[in-house]
Motif scaffolding. Structure first.
Motif: not given
Length: 95
Positions: A81-82, A8-12, A15-16
């Protein structure tokens, strides 16, 4: 070849390149808190996230697949998580 995973910490950071996630039904592999009755509730929900076209399983820090028993709880997690849009697939339940 080892399956692709994402924390989950790698999602941002990715994101692109992320497409629409898939929430899908799985046979449980994680015994939450060692208290879960896996025989009574053998199915759970998991998440796959496409990054640059390749599916990545959402995993915990220990690299175990993240699983949820409650679809409402998973929906809250997805919003946190957006993700406001995702596909839900249940190919395992008979109901």
């Amino acid at each position: 070849m080892e399956p692709k995973t994402i924390l989950t910490t790698e999602i941002d950071a990715n994101r692109h390149a992320i497409g629409k996630p898939l929430v899908y039904r799985v046979h449980r592999s994680v015994k939450g808190g060692n208290l879960a009755d896996m025989e009574a509730k053998p199915l759970a929900w998991a998440v796959a996230i496409p990054i640059d076209g390749a599916m990545h399983s959402l995993v915990s820090v220990r690299k175990n697949r993240r699983e949820w028993q409650d679809l409402n709880r998973l929906a809250r997690e997805m919003r946190q998580l957006g993700f406001i849009e995702y596909e839900v697939r249940d190919n395992l339940s008979s109901t």
